[in-house]
Design an enzyme around this catalytic site. Sequence first.
Site, PDB file in Angstrom:
ATOM      1  N   ARG A   1      33.206  29.370  30.775  1.00 40.49           N
ATOM      2  CA  ARG A   1      33.651  30.200  31.906  1.00 40.49           C
ATOM      3  C   ARG A   1      34.111  31.534  31.335  1.00 40.49           C
ATOM      4  NH1 ARG A   1      39.113  26.608  32.951  1.00 40.49           N
ATOM      5  NH2 ARG A   1      39.735  26.641  30.806  1.00 40.49           N
TER       6      ARG A   1
ATOM      7  N   GLY B   1      46.373  25.418  37.904  1.00 37.86           N
ATOM      8  CA  GLY B   1      47.172  24.523  38.740  1.00 37.86           C
ATOM      9  C   GLY B   1      46.538  23.161  38.926  1.00 37.86           C
TER      10      GLY B   1
ATOM     11  N   MET C   1      44.634  20.262  36.838  1.00 37.37           N
ATOM     12  CA  MET C   1      44.234  19.892  35.492  1.00 37.37           C
ATOM     13  C   MET C   1      43.823  18.428  35.416  1.00 37.37           C
ATOM     14  SD  MET C   1      46.482  20.892  32.269  1.00 37.37           S
ATOM     15  CE  MET C   1      46.245  22.404  31.399  1.00 37.37           C
TER      16      MET C   1
ATOM     17  N   SER D   1      50.717  67.778  52.604  1.00 42.74           N
ATOM     18  CA  SER D   1      50.959  66.650  51.709  1.00 42.74           C
ATOM     19  C   SER D   1      51.663  65.581  52.526  1.00 42.74           C
ATOM     20  CB  SER D   1      51.820  67.083  50.521  1.00 42.74           C
ATOM     21  OG  SER D   1      52.119  65.952  49.734  1.00 42.74           O
TER      22      SER D   1
ATOM     23  N   TYR E   1      43.780  64.517  46.798  1.00 48.60           N
ATOM     24  CA  TYR E   1      44.448  63.899  45.645  1.00 48.60           C
ATOM     25  C   TYR E   1      45.533  62.940  46.113  1.00 48.60           C
ATOM     26  CZ  TYR E   1      48.339  66.960  46.724  1.00 48.60           C
ATOM     27  OH  TYR E   1      49.370  67.554  47.367  1.00 48.60           O
TER      28      TYR E   1
ATOM     29  N   LYS F   1      33.023  25.822  37.720  1.00 45.75           N
ATOM     30  CA  LYS F   1      32.642  24.964  36.594  1.00 45.75           C
ATOM     31  C   LYS F   1      31.288  24.302  36.850  1.00 45.75           C
ATOM     32  CE  LYS F   1      36.336  22.943  34.994  1.00 45.75           C
ATOM     33  NZ  LYS F   1      37.439  21.968  35.042  1.00 45.75           N
TER      34      LYS F   1
ATOM     35  N   HIS G   1      47.975  25.786  27.990  1.00 44.99           N
ATOM     36  CA  HIS G   1      48.310  26.129  29.373  1.00 44.99           C
ATOM     37  C   HIS G   1      49.271  27.318  29.420  1.00 44.99           C
ATOM     38  CE1 HIS G   1      50.793  25.572  33.038  1.00 44.99           C
ATOM     39  NE2 HIS G   1      49.611  25.410  33.586  1.00 44.99           N
TER      40      HIS G   1
ATOM     41  N   CYS H   1      52.212  62.414  48.687  1.00 46.10           N
ATOM     42  CA  CYS H   1      53.220  62.368  47.619  1.00 46.10           C
ATOM     43  C   CYS H   1      54.286  61.310  47.870  1.00 46.10           C
ATOM     44  CB  CYS H   1      53.845  63.744  47.406  1.00 46.10           C
ATOM     45  SG  CYS H   1      54.757  64.321  48.839  1.00 46.10           S
TER      46      CYS H   1
ATOM     47  N   ARG I   1      36.112  15.828  36.426  1.00 45.62           N
ATOM     48  CA  ARG I   1      36.958  17.023  36.381  1.00 45.62           C
ATOM     49  C   ARG I   1      36.899  17.754  37.705  1.00 45.62           C
ATOM     50  NH1 ARG I   1      34.776  17.090  31.094  1.00 45.62           N
ATOM     51  NH2 ARG I   1      36.401  17.340  29.517  1.00 45.62           N
TER      52      ARG I   1
ATOM     53  N   GLY J   1      54.035  62.890  53.303  1.00 43.76           N
ATOM     54  CA  GLY J   1      55.249  62.251  52.795  1.00 43.76           C
ATOM     55  C   GLY J   1      55.325  60.901  53.477  1.00 43.76           C
TER      56      GLY J   1
HETATM   57  C1  PEP Z   1      58.210  61.200  51.535  1.00 42.97           C
HETATM   58  O1  PEP Z   1      58.931  61.208  52.513  1.00 42.97           O
HETATM   59  O2  PEP Z   1      57.215  60.475  51.416  1.00 42.97           O
HETATM   60  C2  PEP Z   1      58.529  62.080  50.396  1.00 42.97           C
HETATM   61  C3  PEP Z   1      57.704  62.172  49.368  1.00 42.97           C
HETATM   62  O3  PEP Z   1      59.719  62.702  50.420  1.00 42.97           O
HETATM   63  P1  PEP Z   1      61.113  62.021  50.095  1.00 42.97           P
HETATM   64  O4  PEP Z   1      60.842  60.636  49.637  1.00 42.97           O
HETATM   65  O5  PEP Z   1      61.754  62.885  49.098  1.00 42.97           O
HETATM   66  O6  PEP Z   1      61.762  62.064  51.439  1.00 42.97           O
END
Ligand code: PEP
Length: 924
Positions: A369, A134, A136, A814, A902, A55, A487, A882, A125, A816
Amino acid sequence: MISNLIEPKTNEINLKQNNGTKRTYIKYVYLFNEVDKAEAKVGNWDGVRSLLGGKGANLGDMTRLGVPVPPGFTVSTEACNAYLAAAETFPDGMWEEVLQAVEAIEEMTGKLFGAPQNSLLFSCRSGAKFSMPGMMDTILNIGLNDAVAEGMIARTGDARFVYDLYRRLVQMFGSVVMNVPDEVFEHVITARRIIAGVKTDAELTAEDWQIVVRKFKQIYRTFTSTDFPDDPYEQLKLATEAVFKSWNGKRAVDYRNAAGIAHDLGTAVNIQTMVFGNMGDDSATGVAMSRNASTGEPELEGDFLVNAQGEDVVAGIRITQPLSDLKRLMPELYAEFEQTASKLEKHYRNMQDMEFTIEDGKLWLLQTRDGKRTAQAEVRIAVDMVEEGLISQETAVKRVQPAQVDFFLHPQLDMQATKASKAIAKGLNVSPGAAVGIVAFDADTAERWAKDGRKVIMVRPETKPDDVHGMLAAQGILTSRGGRTSHAALVARQFGKPAIVGVSELEIDLENREMTVGELVIKEGEWLSLDGTQGFVYPGQLPTIVPDFDNPYLLKVLSWADQIRTLGVWANADYPRDALRARQYGAEGIGLCRTEHMFFETDRLPIVQQMIMAKYPSERNEAIDKLLPLQRSDFAGLFRAMDGQPVIIRLLDPPLHEFLPAYDELLTELADLKMRLQHFHTMGEIDQTLAEIAIKRNYLERVQALREANPMLGTRGVRLGILIPELTRMQVRAIFEAACQCTKEGVDVHPEVMIPLTAHVNELHVQQTALEAEARLVMAEQGIEIDYKFGTMIEIPRAALTADEIAGVAQFFSFGTNDLTQTTFGVSRDDAEAGFLLVYQQRGILPENPFATIDASGVGRLMEIAVQYGRQTRPDLEIGICGEHGGDPKSIALCHKLGLNYVSCSPFRVPIARLAAAHAAMAE
Ligand code: PEP
Ligand code: MG
């Protein structure tokens, strides 16, 4: 968290002492027109905001811009921190600086602080670096006492106006500085109205207010055991201290915890010349947003009151007028305000939330602001501002937060249900989305019930900063008073809580814990449904649905994000309908199809069980053969949905006992059947029960044989595939037959077969080699070549550490990370989150839940090793993630840093991941 990075003891000044000598002090006080000095000292604007608070920095900046700002000064956050560190004493020289600043303002305005003639009054102020509902603590009209009041009356000839100012000072000072309950003051005013026989405060006379002032001072004395301070400087000093102290007040600490604001920032104090919106019908006061805070439409939006003070508007106690009325009432001033708003927007390149006062026909800006807004408004404003040339596409993408994208996927009330039901009231739709819960009339009850796992709607006449914990715990918020800038509206929007405010037909009886709308009485604990998007209140518990993802502004921002990000965004989807939704949300592939989910379907489970229970290979193969066409059509559906994109299908992963009845269940059922046997009379009944017992016994034996002490670390994943090669072979056949069939239909298919839970490269040698042979066989049979990959999940530390060897076989990785987190920490993913992990987080032993955000230094380090080793062997190795972390913005940033190709997450998180991936790319 962002900390105060200002070096202490930097900005030193020379201050004249009483004896004429000079001493060197830290500069703690900055006049609004000294913002250049502050900037020169700390080097950049962020530093100025840290030093002077948001402010204070803005008031300085506005003064520099030439916007009409009443003169004033800011006591810095450094002063606050020094005060709090020194057991609540002002740091050396600070107060003397304040006195010098007051003198400077006196010179600028030609008024005198504390003098009965031509007196200068101040507001005080708080103002931290980040806007904090929070805190005022505003005090107006500092400098008034009996003598000053007399002088002002003599000058203005308006005793009513002066006593009204005076009573406001005593009231605010009493409640904010000395913690006198505000209701006590309000009761006096109500009583005065009754005695005077009037309905509104506006009808009270000078005498009434004079009596009110006297009463207020008595209340002050009763509650504080001291007299109201007559000395204006004493008022200023206590007010400044109150702001400093409020930094550590409960509500401020709660808010900072919820909003992730560091506790060491401190707050600045802004002392500013009072201007009056209550000088008559040529005066007004109001608040305005430079754009519509709910929809983002480019139009001024706000509320004001003629002949009133600012607090009247914000507190939502008097019914305000929409800003469009100002255009009619004071067209020239409206035009000036419009110009100022546009100037400020162009300067800050953001939507502004402004407070203004018109004193005797002169416009003053008290504050500006960046305005808080809904997610819808955020994306709309970002896109509009790019089109207006105010910001770049990158800035637009940066402005929208991943959590805001979540709004567009938020539940809304089911239209069918709202049509069938009748809304009981309508209010201002200040924060969108649906909220369904039971009514709680105070914040503590709301919080308690929410902790018990109940869904709560918090209902209040209006909310105050003390209510924030209840608002955070509630599904939604409903108030009978207040406007779009109240508020309740601000806090709800910020935290994404659906909210409806200003529902005037709602009568809330806090004592009897019930509310009335017309004839209808709703008691605390009864269900209520809010449509925060439209502003309708429904009785009962209405069903909710997920809204369409078709906001054109959001789509635009996401398309810009797509141009910025380098990380791909895929989805975890098992069924064609999920795959289609994922695609609609922008997924570029399927990163995980968990085939076991299909095995659990009612028409499949008996076949799967037959396969597991089979005594002879021929019997098992018969069951597997029955699964083949079913799986083939599952996969064909996925390929069609993802035409042209990669689809990763994971071979069966879970331990087999998961497909059979539970051991304890079987034991109970058997005992039950044996009991029943004793009560049957006919041979038929007995034979049937004996047969059932035989089946259950078989199951029990098999379950017993499959039982493992740690099934998640047992016969699952690739291990299962090696033990039952016919099963995974069938899955691969199904994948490739479906791929060939779809290719014939003209679908562009890219299957990737994923082997789970690999720990050693030899496992892949055995499984993958056999499976690839099966794939080739199918392609030869069909006479079609498919573009495919075989690869593995990395979910065991050994796999990460030997990724160079594994990449010799696997064509893709991938991560997990669900299992990788489990196996790296050595904690059970199924048990830990409900158990000790909670305690660990509460006690700060672990900074975050590692199942929600990747543990960067442990799990993340293993991922880094796997990426590096894997690509040493196979430079073009495709690597993704994944695990559930694939939809978490922080984890996405890590994946970007590690150079993954990805992230794959649930369809609903795909848009969030697209934006988070762009943010990660821009953060580089
Ligand atoms: C993991 O283990 O991250 C995975 C994607 O497989 P799941 O959760 O099916 O064991
Ligand atoms: Mg796993």
